[in-house]
Design a protein around this motif. Structure first.
Motif, PDB file in Angstrom:
ATOM      1  N   ALA A 253       0.823  -1.124   0.130  1.00 51.16           N
ATOM      2  CA  ALA A 253      -0.445  -0.007   0.080  1.00 51.16           C
ATOM      3  C   ALA A 253       0.876   0.964  -0.135  1.00 51.16           C
ATOM      4  O   ALA A 253       1.530   0.940   0.230  1.00 51.16           O
ATOM      5  CB  ALA A 253      -0.852   0.142   1.179  1.00 51.16           C
ATOM      6  N   ALA A 254       0.688   2.171  -0.737  1.00 51.20           N
ATOM      7  CA  ALA A 254       1.631   3.373  -0.487  1.00 51.20           C
ATOM      8  C   ALA A 254       1.918   4.309   0.764  1.00 51.20           C
ATOM      9  O   ALA A 254       2.687   4.532   0.455  1.00 51.20           O
ATOM     10  CB  ALA A 254       0.427   4.865  -1.388  1.00 51.20           C
ATOM     11  N   GLU A 255       1.295   4.281   1.909  1.00 55.96           N
ATOM     12  CA  GLU A 255       1.435   4.165   2.535  1.00 55.96           C
ATOM     13  C   GLU A 255       2.489   3.707   3.782  1.00 55.96           C
ATOM     14  O   GLU A 255       2.887   4.633   4.588  1.00 55.96           O
ATOM     15  CB  GLU A 255       0.255   4.826   3.303  1.00 55.96           C
ATOM     16  CG  GLU A 255      -0.597   3.624   4.673  1.00 55.96           C
ATOM     17  CD  GLU A 255      -2.181   3.480   3.313  1.00 55.96           C
ATOM     18  OE1 GLU A 255      -2.857   2.341   4.612  1.00 55.96           O
ATOM     19  OE2 GLU A 255      -1.844   3.256   2.165  1.00 55.96           O
ATOM     20  N   TYR A 256       2.525   2.888   3.236  1.00 55.48           N
ATOM     21  CA  TYR A 256       4.060   1.982   4.037  1.00 55.48           C
ATOM     22  C   TYR A 256       4.936   1.743   2.903  1.00 55.48           C
ATOM     23  O   TYR A 256       5.405   1.712   2.326  1.00 55.48           O
ATOM     24  CB  TYR A 256       3.281   0.261   4.256  1.00 55.48           C
ATOM     25  CG  TYR A 256       2.021  -0.171   4.621  1.00 55.48           C
ATOM     26  CD1 TYR A 256       2.226   0.573   6.098  1.00 55.48           C
ATOM     27  CD2 TYR A 256       0.753   0.116   4.565  1.00 55.48           C
ATOM     28  CE1 TYR A 256       0.635   0.072   6.890  1.00 55.48           C
ATOM     29  CE2 TYR A 256      -0.421   0.028   5.429  1.00 55.48           C
ATOM     30  CZ  TYR A 256      -0.082  -0.030   6.309  1.00 55.48           C
ATOM     31  OH  TYR A 256      -1.239   0.217   6.946  1.00 55.48           O
ATOM     32  N   VAL A 257       6.160   1.264   4.167  1.00 53.55           N
ATOM     33  CA  VAL A 257       7.462   0.799   3.063  1.00 53.55           C
ATOM     34  C   VAL A 257       7.537  -0.055   3.919  1.00 53.55           C
ATOM     35  O   VAL A 257       7.056  -0.599   4.684  1.00 53.55           O
ATOM     36  CB  VAL A 257       8.706   2.211   3.970  1.00 53.55           C
ATOM     37  CG1 VAL A 257       8.759   3.737   2.806  1.00 53.55           C
ATOM     38  CG2 VAL A 257       8.788   2.315   5.426  1.00 53.55           C
ATOM     39  N   GLU A 258       7.978  -0.898   3.047  1.00 49.49           N
ATOM     40  CA  GLU A 258       8.637  -2.582   3.906  1.00 49.49           C
ATOM     41  C   GLU A 258      10.796  -1.840   4.773  1.00 49.49           C
ATOM     42  O   GLU A 258      11.648  -1.895   3.824  1.00 49.49           O
ATOM     43  CB  GLU A 258       9.257  -2.924   2.170  1.00 49.49           C
ATOM     44  CG  GLU A 258       9.977  -4.348   2.567  1.00 49.49           C
ATOM     45  CD  GLU A 258       8.202  -5.437   2.802  1.00 49.49           C
ATOM     46  OE1 GLU A 258       8.523  -5.668   3.847  1.00 49.49           O
ATOM     47  OE2 GLU A 258       7.150  -5.108   2.819  1.00 49.49           O
ATOM     48  N   PRO A 259      10.720  -2.186   5.905  1.00 46.94           N
ATOM     49  CA  PRO A 259      11.171  -1.706   7.039  1.00 46.94           C
ATOM     50  C   PRO A 259      12.074  -3.439   6.502  1.00 46.94           C
ATOM     51  O   PRO A 259      12.359  -4.257   6.074  1.00 46.94           O
ATOM     52  CB  PRO A 259      10.866  -1.528   7.749  1.00 46.94           C
ATOM     53  CG  PRO A 259       9.591  -2.790   8.318  1.00 46.94           C
ATOM     54  CD  PRO A 259       9.115  -3.127   6.577  1.00 46.94           C
ATOM     55  N   MET A 260      13.855  -3.048   7.110  1.00 46.64           N
ATOM     56  CA  MET A 260      14.327  -4.115   7.197  1.00 46.64           C
ATOM     57  C   MET A 260      14.827  -4.764   8.719  1.00 46.64           C
ATOM     58  O   MET A 260      14.686  -4.136   9.862  1.00 46.64           O
ATOM     59  CB  MET A 260      16.343  -2.932   7.094  1.00 46.64           C
ATOM     60  CG  MET A 260      17.195  -4.481   6.825  1.00 46.64           C
ATOM     61  SD  MET A 260      17.150  -5.150   5.765  1.00 46.64           S
ATOM     62  CE  MET A 260      17.888  -4.122   4.497  1.00 46.64           C
TER      63      MET A 260
END
Length: 386
Positions: A253-260
Protein backbone atom coordinates in the motif's frame (compact mmCIF):
# COMPACT_ATOMS: atom_id res chain seq x y z
CA UNK A 1 -15.75 63.28 73.95
CA UNK A 2 -17.10 60.06 72.40
CA UNK A 3 -19.07 62.03 69.80
CA UNK A 4 -15.99 64.13 68.96
CA UNK A 5 -13.79 61.02 68.60
CA UNK A 6 -16.38 59.29 66.42
CA UNK A 7 -16.66 62.39 64.20
CA UNK A 8 -12.84 62.52 63.80
CA UNK A 9 -12.79 58.82 62.91
CA UNK A 10 -15.47 59.27 60.22
CA UNK A 11 -13.58 62.20 58.77
CA UNK A 12 -10.38 60.15 58.63
CA UNK A 13 -12.13 57.28 56.85
CA UNK A 14 -13.68 59.69 54.35
CA UNK A 15 -10.29 61.26 53.67
CA UNK A 16 -8.73 57.86 53.14
CA UNK A 17 -11.46 56.89 50.68
CA UNK A 18 -10.95 60.17 48.80
CA UNK A 19 -7.20 59.59 48.54
CA UNK A 20 -7.83 56.02 47.34
CA UNK A 21 -10.21 57.26 44.63
CA UNK A 22 -7.70 59.87 43.51
CA UNK A 23 -4.94 57.27 43.36
CA UNK A 24 -7.11 55.11 41.07
CA UNK A 25 -7.95 57.95 38.66
CA UNK A 26 -6.30 59.15 35.49
CA UNK A 27 -5.37 62.75 34.84
CA UNK A 28 -8.71 63.23 33.07
CA UNK A 29 -10.68 62.02 36.05
CA UNK A 30 -11.62 58.67 34.46
CA UNK A 31 -11.16 55.71 36.83
CA UNK A 32 -8.47 53.27 35.67
CA UNK A 33 -9.48 49.64 35.25
CA UNK A 34 -8.30 47.36 38.03
CA UNK A 35 -6.03 44.55 36.81
CA UNK A 36 -7.83 41.22 36.57
CA UNK A 37 -7.01 38.73 39.31
CA UNK A 38 -4.20 36.40 38.36
CA UNK A 39 -5.11 32.79 37.69
CA UNK A 40 -3.20 30.62 40.14
CA UNK A 41 -0.72 28.62 38.09
CA UNK A 42 1.58 27.19 40.74
CA UNK A 43 5.22 26.47 39.97
CA UNK A 44 6.16 26.07 36.32
CA UNK A 45 6.44 22.54 34.95
CA UNK A 46 9.54 23.18 32.86
CA UNK A 47 12.89 23.53 34.63
CA UNK A 48 16.37 22.08 34.82
CA UNK A 49 16.97 18.66 36.42
CA UNK A 50 13.29 17.70 36.35
CA UNK A 51 11.30 14.88 34.88
CA UNK A 52 7.76 15.37 33.61
CA UNK A 53 5.16 12.63 34.13
CA UNK A 54 1.58 12.63 32.80
CA UNK A 55 -1.42 10.34 32.98
CA UNK A 56 -5.08 10.42 32.03
CA UNK A 57 -8.22 9.64 34.02
CA UNK A 58 -10.62 8.53 31.32
CA UNK A 59 -14.04 10.11 31.89
CA UNK A 60 -12.78 11.29 35.25
CA UNK A 61 -14.98 14.40 35.68
CA UNK A 62 -18.60 15.40 34.97
CA UNK A 63 -19.18 17.30 31.75
CA UNK A 64 -19.93 21.00 32.32
CA UNK A 65 -22.53 20.98 29.51
CA UNK A 66 -24.24 17.57 29.60
CA UNK A 67 -25.76 16.18 32.75
CA UNK A 68 -25.14 12.55 31.82
CA UNK A 69 -21.68 12.87 30.21
CA UNK A 70 -18.15 12.82 31.55
CA UNK A 71 -14.83 14.17 30.31
CA UNK A 72 -11.18 13.15 30.46
CA UNK A 73 -8.81 14.66 33.05
CA UNK A 74 -5.05 14.75 32.45
CA UNK A 75 -2.55 15.22 35.27
CA UNK A 76 0.87 16.67 34.47
CA UNK A 77 3.49 16.47 37.19
CA UNK A 78 7.07 17.73 37.47
CA UNK A 79 9.46 15.91 39.80
CA UNK A 80 12.95 16.78 40.94
CA UNK A 81 15.35 14.34 39.29
CA UNK A 82 17.88 14.33 42.13
CA UNK A 83 15.43 13.25 44.84
CA UNK A 84 11.99 12.61 43.28
CA UNK A 85 10.32 15.46 45.18
CA UNK A 86 7.15 16.77 43.55
CA UNK A 87 7.60 20.31 42.26
CA UNK A 88 4.13 20.84 40.83
CA UNK A 89 1.01 18.91 39.81
CA UNK A 90 -1.37 20.51 37.30
CA UNK A 91 -4.75 19.32 36.05
CA UNK A 92 -6.14 19.59 32.52
CA UNK A 93 -9.91 18.99 32.32
CA UNK A 94 -10.78 18.50 28.68
CA UNK A 95 -14.04 19.73 27.14
CA UNK A 96 -16.75 17.26 26.23
CA UNK A 97 -15.54 15.02 23.38
CA UNK A 98 -12.10 16.59 23.70
CA UNK A 99 -9.20 14.16 23.74
CA UNK A 100 -5.45 13.71 23.77
CA UNK A 101 -5.52 10.32 22.12
CA UNK A 102 -1.95 9.30 22.89
CA UNK A 103 -2.62 9.68 26.64
CA UNK A 104 -6.37 9.06 26.90
CA UNK A 105 -6.94 6.53 24.12
CA UNK A 106 -6.33 2.83 24.26
CA UNK A 107 -3.04 1.93 25.98
CA UNK A 108 -0.16 2.25 23.52
CA UNK A 109 3.53 1.58 23.40
CA UNK A 110 5.04 5.02 22.90
CA UNK A 111 8.43 6.67 22.84
CA UNK A 112 9.18 9.62 25.12
CA UNK A 113 9.81 11.71 21.98
CA UNK A 114 6.26 11.03 20.79
CA UNK A 115 4.82 11.94 24.18
CA UNK A 116 7.02 15.05 24.48
CA UNK A 117 5.68 16.31 21.14
CA UNK A 118 2.23 16.55 22.70
CA UNK A 119 3.45 19.61 24.64
CA UNK A 120 4.76 22.98 23.53
CA UNK A 121 8.18 24.25 24.58
CA UNK A 122 7.30 25.31 28.15
CA UNK A 123 4.56 22.74 28.90
CA UNK A 124 1.79 25.35 29.00
CA UNK A 125 -0.14 23.70 26.13
CA UNK A 126 -1.00 20.11 25.27
CA UNK A 127 -2.07 19.09 21.75
CA UNK A 128 -5.36 17.31 21.16
CA UNK A 129 -8.68 17.43 19.35
CA UNK A 130 -12.01 19.02 20.26
CA UNK A 131 -15.40 19.48 18.57
CA UNK A 132 -15.42 22.17 15.90
CA UNK A 133 -17.84 25.10 16.05
CA UNK A 134 -21.31 23.79 15.33
CA UNK A 135 -20.28 20.24 16.18
CA UNK A 136 -19.00 19.49 12.67
CA UNK A 137 -16.37 16.86 13.47
CA UNK A 138 -13.18 17.13 15.53
CA UNK A 139 -10.47 19.68 14.89
CA UNK A 140 -6.86 19.95 16.04
CA UNK A 141 -6.21 22.37 18.87
CA UNK A 142 -4.25 22.63 22.10
CA UNK A 143 -5.49 22.87 25.68
CA UNK A 144 -4.10 25.12 28.37
CA UNK A 145 -2.01 23.54 31.14
CA UNK A 146 -3.43 23.84 33.73
CA UNK A 147 -7.10 24.32 32.91
CA UNK A 148 -8.01 22.67 29.63
CA UNK A 149 -9.28 25.64 27.59
CA UNK A 150 -8.88 25.15 23.80
CA UNK A 151 -6.50 27.69 22.23
CA UNK A 152 -6.97 29.16 18.74
CA UNK A 153 -9.27 26.52 17.46
CA UNK A 154 -10.36 24.08 16.41
CA UNK A 155 -10.99 25.51 12.96
CA UNK A 156 -14.13 24.99 10.91
CA UNK A 157 -13.70 22.48 8.11
CA UNK A 158 -15.73 20.30 5.78
CA UNK A 159 -12.97 17.70 5.50
CA UNK A 160 -13.80 15.39 8.40
CA UNK A 161 -11.80 14.85 11.58
CA UNK A 162 -8.27 16.16 12.10
CA UNK A 163 -5.79 13.69 13.57
CA UNK A 164 -2.30 13.25 15.06
CA UNK A 165 -1.83 16.79 16.50
CA UNK A 166 1.71 17.38 17.83
CA UNK A 167 4.00 20.34 18.44
CA UNK A 168 7.17 20.98 16.48
CA UNK A 169 9.93 20.50 19.09
CA UNK A 170 10.78 23.62 21.06
CA UNK A 171 8.01 25.73 19.51
CA UNK A 172 4.33 26.63 19.69
CA UNK A 173 3.71 25.39 16.12
CA UNK A 174 1.00 22.73 16.00
CA UNK A 175 1.17 20.09 13.26
CA UNK A 176 -1.69 17.76 12.35
CA UNK A 177 -3.31 15.82 9.53
CA UNK A 178 -6.61 17.15 8.21
CA UNK A 179 -9.59 14.97 7.41
CA UNK A 180 -8.62 14.99 3.74
CA UNK A 181 -5.12 13.78 4.70
CA UNK A 182 -3.15 16.98 4.29
CA UNK A 183 -0.30 17.67 6.73
CA UNK A 184 -0.90 21.16 8.10
CA UNK A 185 0.65 23.43 10.73
CA UNK A 186 -0.25 26.68 12.43
CA UNK A 187 1.51 28.76 15.08
CA UNK A 188 -0.56 28.91 18.25
CA UNK A 189 1.76 31.63 19.49
CA UNK A 190 0.25 33.88 16.80
CA UNK A 191 -3.53 33.35 17.12
CA UNK A 192 -5.37 33.78 13.87
CA UNK A 193 -2.33 33.08 11.72
CA UNK A 194 -3.02 31.23 8.50
CA UNK A 195 -2.32 27.49 8.42
CA UNK A 196 0.60 26.23 6.34
CA UNK A 197 0.33 23.16 4.13
CA UNK A 198 3.07 20.52 3.97
CA UNK A 199 1.73 18.10 1.38
CA UNK A 200 -0.32 14.94 1.42
CA UNK A 201 -0.12 12.42 4.24
CA UNK A 202 -0.30 8.99 2.63
CA UNK A 203 -1.01 7.39 6.03
CA UNK A 204 -3.40 8.14 8.89
CA UNK A 205 -0.63 9.59 11.04
CA UNK A 206 2.98 10.70 10.88
CA UNK A 207 6.13 11.21 12.90
CA UNK A 208 7.46 14.75 13.20
CA UNK A 209 11.25 15.00 13.36
CA UNK A 210 12.16 18.67 13.64
CA UNK A 211 10.09 20.23 10.86
CA UNK A 212 10.10 17.11 8.71
CA UNK A 213 7.06 14.81 8.77
CA UNK A 214 7.83 11.15 8.21
CA UNK A 215 4.76 10.32 6.20
CA UNK A 216 5.36 6.63 5.68
CA UNK A 217 5.60 3.90 8.27
CA UNK A 218 6.65 0.26 8.30
CA UNK A 219 4.21 -2.59 8.28
CA UNK A 220 2.67 -3.36 11.67
CA UNK A 221 4.08 -0.24 13.29
CA UNK A 222 2.46 2.94 14.54
CA UNK A 223 3.78 6.47 14.52
CA UNK A 224 4.00 6.60 18.30
CA UNK A 225 6.27 3.52 18.26
CA UNK A 226 8.80 5.13 15.94
CA UNK A 227 12.10 6.78 16.91
CA UNK A 228 13.87 8.94 14.31
CA UNK A 229 17.65 9.31 14.46
CA UNK A 230 19.06 12.73 15.44
CA UNK A 231 20.24 13.40 11.89
CA UNK A 232 16.73 12.67 10.56
CA UNK A 233 17.75 10.04 8.00
CA UNK A 234 16.63 6.71 9.51
CA UNK A 235 13.95 5.52 11.90
CA UNK A 236 13.27 2.39 13.89
CA UNK A 237 9.95 0.89 14.89
CA UNK A 238 8.77 -1.72 17.32
CA UNK A 239 10.03 -5.09 16.43
CA UNK A 240 12.73 -3.92 15.67
CA UNK A 241 12.71 -2.64 12.10
CA UNK A 242 14.72 0.08 10.39
CA UNK A 243 14.07 2.20 7.31
CA UNK A 244 15.42 5.32 5.63
CA UNK A 245 13.44 8.45 4.94
CA UNK A 246 14.09 7.99 1.23
CA UNK A 247 12.94 4.34 1.07
CA UNK A 248 10.23 3.82 -1.54
CA UNK A 249 6.73 2.72 -0.64
CA UNK A 250 6.04 -0.99 -0.68
CA UNK A 251 3.69 -2.61 -3.15
CA UNK A 252 1.40 -3.53 -0.25
CA UNK A 253 0.00 0.00 0.00
CA UNK A 254 1.24 3.49 -0.73
CA UNK A 255 1.44 4.53 2.92
CA UNK A 256 3.91 1.79 3.88
CA UNK A 257 7.59 1.09 3.36
CA UNK A 258 9.15 -2.36 3.63
CA UNK A 259 11.53 -2.01 6.60
CA UNK A 260 14.72 -3.93 7.24
CA UNK A 261 14.32 -6.29 10.18
CA UNK A 262 16.74 -6.06 13.08
CA UNK A 263 16.89 -9.73 13.99
CA UNK A 264 16.44 -13.00 12.18
CA UNK A 265 14.96 -13.12 8.70
CA UNK A 266 11.21 -13.79 8.84
CA UNK A 267 8.32 -13.96 6.38
CA UNK A 268 10.64 -13.38 3.45
CA UNK A 269 11.75 -9.99 4.76
CA UNK A 270 15.42 -9.03 4.78
CA UNK A 271 17.34 -8.68 8.03
CA UNK A 272 19.98 -6.07 8.78
CA UNK A 273 23.43 -7.66 8.52
CA UNK A 274 24.96 -8.43 11.90
CA UNK A 275 21.61 -8.47 13.69
CA UNK A 276 20.99 -12.24 13.75
CA UNK A 277 21.16 -12.36 17.55
CA UNK A 278 19.64 -8.96 18.30
CA UNK A 279 16.99 -8.92 21.05
CA UNK A 280 13.31 -8.27 20.41
CA UNK A 281 12.75 -4.82 21.90
CA UNK A 282 10.96 -1.52 21.39
CA UNK A 283 12.79 1.73 20.67
CA UNK A 284 13.16 4.22 23.51
CA UNK A 285 15.45 6.74 21.85
CA UNK A 286 18.73 7.42 20.07
CA UNK A 287 21.74 8.48 22.12
CA UNK A 288 23.59 9.37 18.90
CA UNK A 289 23.16 8.89 15.15
CA UNK A 290 24.49 5.32 15.45
CA UNK A 291 23.42 4.27 18.96
CA UNK A 292 19.88 3.23 19.82
CA UNK A 293 18.44 2.51 23.24
CA UNK A 294 15.60 -0.01 23.46
CA UNK A 295 13.70 -2.09 25.99
CA UNK A 296 12.37 -5.65 26.06
CA UNK A 297 13.38 -8.43 28.44
CA UNK A 298 16.23 -6.10 29.43
CA UNK A 299 17.46 -2.64 28.51
CA UNK A 300 19.79 -2.65 25.50
CA UNK A 301 22.18 -0.38 23.64
CA UNK A 302 22.41 -1.17 19.92
CA UNK A 303 25.35 0.26 17.96
CA UNK A 304 25.15 0.57 14.17
CA UNK A 305 27.73 1.24 11.47
CA UNK A 306 28.07 4.83 10.28
CA UNK A 307 25.70 4.24 7.34
CA UNK A 308 23.23 2.26 9.54
CA UNK A 309 23.71 -0.66 7.14
CA UNK A 310 24.94 -3.08 9.79
CA UNK A 311 24.38 -3.77 13.49
CA UNK A 312 27.78 -3.77 15.17
CA UNK A 313 26.97 -4.58 18.82
CA UNK A 314 24.05 -5.32 21.11
CA UNK A 315 24.69 -4.79 24.83
CA UNK A 316 22.38 -5.67 27.73
CA UNK A 317 22.72 -3.06 30.45
CA UNK A 318 21.06 -4.58 33.50
CA UNK A 319 22.00 -7.65 35.52
CA UNK A 320 18.93 -9.96 35.58
CA UNK A 321 18.30 -9.36 39.29
CA UNK A 322 17.93 -5.63 38.68
CA UNK A 323 15.58 -5.82 35.73
CA UNK A 324 12.04 -4.47 36.11
CA UNK A 325 9.49 -4.16 33.35
CA UNK A 326 9.89 -0.63 32.00
CA UNK A 327 6.59 1.22 31.53
CA UNK A 328 8.16 4.29 29.92
CA UNK A 329 11.57 5.92 29.75
CA UNK A 330 13.31 9.15 28.77
CA UNK A 331 16.94 9.96 28.10
CA UNK A 332 18.85 12.63 30.00
CA UNK A 333 19.61 15.82 28.06
CA UNK A 334 23.23 14.66 27.63
CA UNK A 335 22.17 11.17 26.51
CA UNK A 336 24.34 9.46 29.13
CA UNK A 337 21.64 8.40 31.58
CA UNK A 338 18.10 7.14 31.50
CA UNK A 339 15.09 7.82 33.70
CA UNK A 340 12.37 5.18 33.64
CA UNK A 341 9.15 4.19 35.37
CA UNK A 342 8.42 0.67 36.58
CA UNK A 343 5.31 -0.65 38.34
CA UNK A 344 5.85 -2.32 41.71
CA UNK A 345 3.08 -3.42 44.09
CA UNK A 346 0.62 -0.85 42.79
CA UNK A 347 3.17 1.97 42.88
CA UNK A 348 4.95 3.57 39.96
CA UNK A 349 8.63 3.94 40.83
CA UNK A 350 11.04 6.38 39.17
CA UNK A 351 14.53 4.98 38.46
CA UNK A 352 17.77 6.40 37.15
CA UNK A 353 20.30 4.36 35.20
CA UNK A 354 23.66 5.36 33.73
CA UNK A 355 24.02 3.99 30.21
CA UNK A 356 27.05 1.80 30.81
CA UNK A 357 27.34 -1.97 31.02
CA UNK A 358 27.08 -3.20 34.60
CA UNK A 359 25.48 -0.01 35.89
CA UNK A 360 22.95 -0.54 38.67
CA UNK A 361 19.68 1.45 38.63
CA UNK A 362 18.91 3.65 41.59
CA UNK A 363 15.47 4.60 42.94
CA UNK A 364 14.77 8.33 42.61
CA UNK A 365 11.24 8.34 44.04
CA UNK A 366 7.73 6.97 43.79
CA UNK A 367 4.79 8.38 41.85
CA UNK A 368 2.57 6.48 44.31
CA UNK A 369 -0.85 4.91 43.88
CA UNK A 370 -3.79 6.73 42.27
CA UNK A 371 -5.77 8.64 44.92
CA UNK A 372 -9.14 7.37 46.09
CA UNK A 373 -11.96 8.02 43.67
CA UNK A 374 -9.83 8.20 40.51
CA UNK A 375 -11.77 6.70 37.60
CA UNK A 376 -10.04 4.57 34.95
CA UNK A 377 -6.51 5.88 35.56
CA UNK A 378 -4.09 4.92 32.80
CA UNK A 379 -0.46 4.11 33.58
CA UNK A 380 1.67 7.23 34.26
CA UNK A 381 3.98 8.04 31.37
CA UNK A 382 7.42 9.58 31.60
CA UNK A 383 7.30 12.47 29.12
CA UNK A 384 10.74 14.04 29.34
CA UNK A 385 13.89 14.56 31.35
CA UNK A 386 14.61 18.29 31.18
Amino acid sequence: MLRTARRHLLLAVAAALTLSACAGSTGTGTPSAAPPPATPQGPAIAGKDRVVVAWCERFGAPSPVSADAKVHVITVEALSMPDGARITRQKVTLPERGSVDTLCGEPRSTTAAADRSLFNADFTLIAGTAPRPGGDGLGATAFTVPGGTPVDGPKASAAGNDSAPVFQPGTSVLWYATGDRQVTSRDLGAPGSAPSGHGAAPGPDFVLAGDQPWLRRPLESKADQVAVSPDGTVAVGTGLSLWHRTDPASSYAAEYVEPMLIGRTANGRAALPGSEHAPYCSPIGWTSDVTLFCGGDNLYLLTFSADRGRLETSTALLPPEHFRRVDSAALAPDGRSLAYLASEDGHTVLYRLDLAPGAVPSVVGSIGMPPEGVVNPLTPRLIAWL
